[in-house]
Design a protein around this motif. Structure first.
Motif, PDB file in Angstrom:
ATOM      1  N   SER A  14      -4.005   0.667  -2.567  1.00  0.00           N
ATOM      2  CA  SER A  14      -4.377   1.936  -3.209  1.00  0.00           C
ATOM      3  C   SER A  14      -5.632   2.566  -2.608  1.00  0.00           C
ATOM      4  O   SER A  14      -6.086   3.607  -3.074  1.00  0.00           O
ATOM      5  N   GLY A  15      -6.216   1.936  -1.604  1.00  0.00           N
ATOM      6  CA  GLY A  15      -7.360   2.510  -0.907  1.00  0.00           C
ATOM      7  C   GLY A  15      -8.675   2.465  -1.651  1.00  0.00           C
ATOM      8  O   GLY A  15      -9.469   3.413  -1.570  1.00  0.00           O
ATOM      9  N   ARG A  21      -5.811  -4.751  -3.321  1.00  0.00           N
ATOM     10  CA  ARG A  21      -6.235  -5.046  -1.944  1.00  0.00           C
ATOM     11  C   ARG A  21      -6.170  -6.543  -1.628  1.00  0.00           C
ATOM     12  O   ARG A  21      -6.434  -7.393  -2.483  1.00  0.00           O
ATOM     13  N   GLN A  22      -5.855  -6.858  -0.368  1.00  0.00           N
ATOM     14  CA  GLN A  22      -5.821  -8.233   0.096  1.00  0.00           C
ATOM     15  C   GLN A  22      -6.703  -8.434   1.332  1.00  0.00           C
ATOM     16  O   GLN A  22      -6.674  -9.494   1.952  1.00  0.00           O
ATOM     17  N   CYS A  23      -7.510  -7.430   1.656  1.00  0.00           N
ATOM     18  CA  CYS A  23      -8.356  -7.513   2.851  1.00  0.00           C
ATOM     19  C   CYS A  23      -9.602  -8.359   2.585  1.00  0.00           C
ATOM     20  O   CYS A  23     -10.024  -8.542   1.441  1.00  0.00           O
ATOM     21  N   ARG A  57     -12.652   5.081   6.272  1.00  0.00           N
ATOM     22  CA  ARG A  57     -11.413   5.799   5.976  1.00  0.00           C
ATOM     23  C   ARG A  57     -10.335   4.779   5.660  1.00  0.00           C
ATOM     24  O   ARG A  57     -10.449   3.599   6.038  1.00  0.00           O
ATOM     25  N   PRO A  58      -9.265   5.183   4.956  1.00  0.00           N
ATOM     26  CA  PRO A  58      -8.229   4.220   4.551  1.00  0.00           C
ATOM     27  C   PRO A  58      -7.576   3.540   5.750  1.00  0.00           C
ATOM     28  O   PRO A  58      -7.394   4.143   6.811  1.00  0.00           O
ATOM     29  N   CYS A  59      -7.217   2.280   5.569  1.00  0.00           N
ATOM     30  CA  CYS A  59      -6.580   1.521   6.649  1.00  0.00           C
ATOM     31  C   CYS A  59      -5.067   1.722   6.636  1.00  0.00           C
ATOM     32  O   CYS A  59      -4.514   2.465   5.807  1.00  0.00           O
ATOM     33  N   TYR A  82      -3.004   1.259   3.369  1.00  0.00           N
ATOM     34  CA  TYR A  82      -2.986   2.414   2.475  1.00  0.00           C
ATOM     35  C   TYR A  82      -1.936   3.425   2.937  1.00  0.00           C
ATOM     36  O   TYR A  82      -1.185   3.975   2.125  1.00  0.00           O
ATOM     37  N   GLN A  83      -1.867   3.649   4.221  1.00  0.00           N
ATOM     38  CA  GLN A  83      -0.947   4.643   4.771  1.00  0.00           C
ATOM     39  C   GLN A  83       0.517   4.258   4.560  1.00  0.00           C
ATOM     40  O   GLN A  83       1.377   5.128   4.427  1.00  0.00           O
TER      41      GLN A  83
END
Length: 206
Positions: A179-180, A156-158, A168-170, A173-174
């Motif tokens: 990898s959520g 993740r880089q958020c 819910r996944p951003c 991820y979609q």
């Protein structure tokens, strides 16, 4: 001594790699490394330095001092990026756009002490708890590396505030660039494997 760019470019490779430009920085000095760069297509990139128009004064001044160019072919653009970073850090060529204050170099930061560490662009004092990879020659090199890592390791880089408030996944991820972990679609153990791959890449052990 005038550099024969036409002869050089005639035999130049189109492979990815790193180029080192050598010459005199001043008339009374011995030859030194003036500039280090990387390219996806070495021939195309090097040809751009010797075109008749379109280059700025800094580039024209560099070209006027070139006496020879050394090329190192790499297996990928990523490998070229890592080699470029290493050479610039070691030699500090005068024509590279580098900030001389080490605290101002851009880095990639990997947090630690949590189940789902974060990757991020970092510039400034290195006081956060985690690992710093770099310094990089410029922010573009950092962004390129982070973009590659999104596809390769999906760490993740958020921002932490964004991460903690997801239900819910951003989008990342979609589109398979994360990898959520924010909604536990990956276990800490699985995520740790992605973090280990990230460290391998940043240490040049891809």
């Amino acid at each position: 001594m005038t550099f024969d760019s036409q002869s050089f470019l005639a035999s130049a490779t189109s492979a990815p790699g790193v180029y080192q430009m050598f010459g005199m920085q001043a008339a009374e000095e011995a030859e030194k490394l003036l500039y280090v760069g990387k390219a996806k297509n070495l021939k195309k990139r090097l040809a751009s330095y010797f075109r008749a128009t379109g280059n700025g004064p800094k580039t024209r001044a560099l070209v006027a001092r070139i006496e020879r160019i050394e090329v190192t072919v790499t297996a990928s653009e990523t490998e070229a990026l890592l080699l470029e970073q290493s050479l610039i850090k070691t030699h500090l060529p005068p024509y590279n756009i580098l900030l001389r204050d080490d605290k101002s170099y851009p880095y990639i930061f990997l947090s630690e002490g949590e189940d789902y560490p974060r990757l991020a662009f970092h510039r400034g004092a290195r006081q956060k708890k985690g690992r710093f990879f770099g310094p990089f020659p410029n922010s573009v090199a950092v962004r390129e590396s982070l973009s590659f890592l999104q596809k390769f390791t999906r760490v993740r880089q958020c921002e932490d505030s964004f991460f903690r408030n997801r239900s819910r996944p951003c989008l990342q991820y979609q589109i398979h660039r994360c990898s959520g972990p924010c909604v536990a679609t990956v276990t800490p153990e699985q995520y740790a494997q992605d973090v280990a791959l990230t460290v391998m890449f940043m240490e040049g052990r891809e």
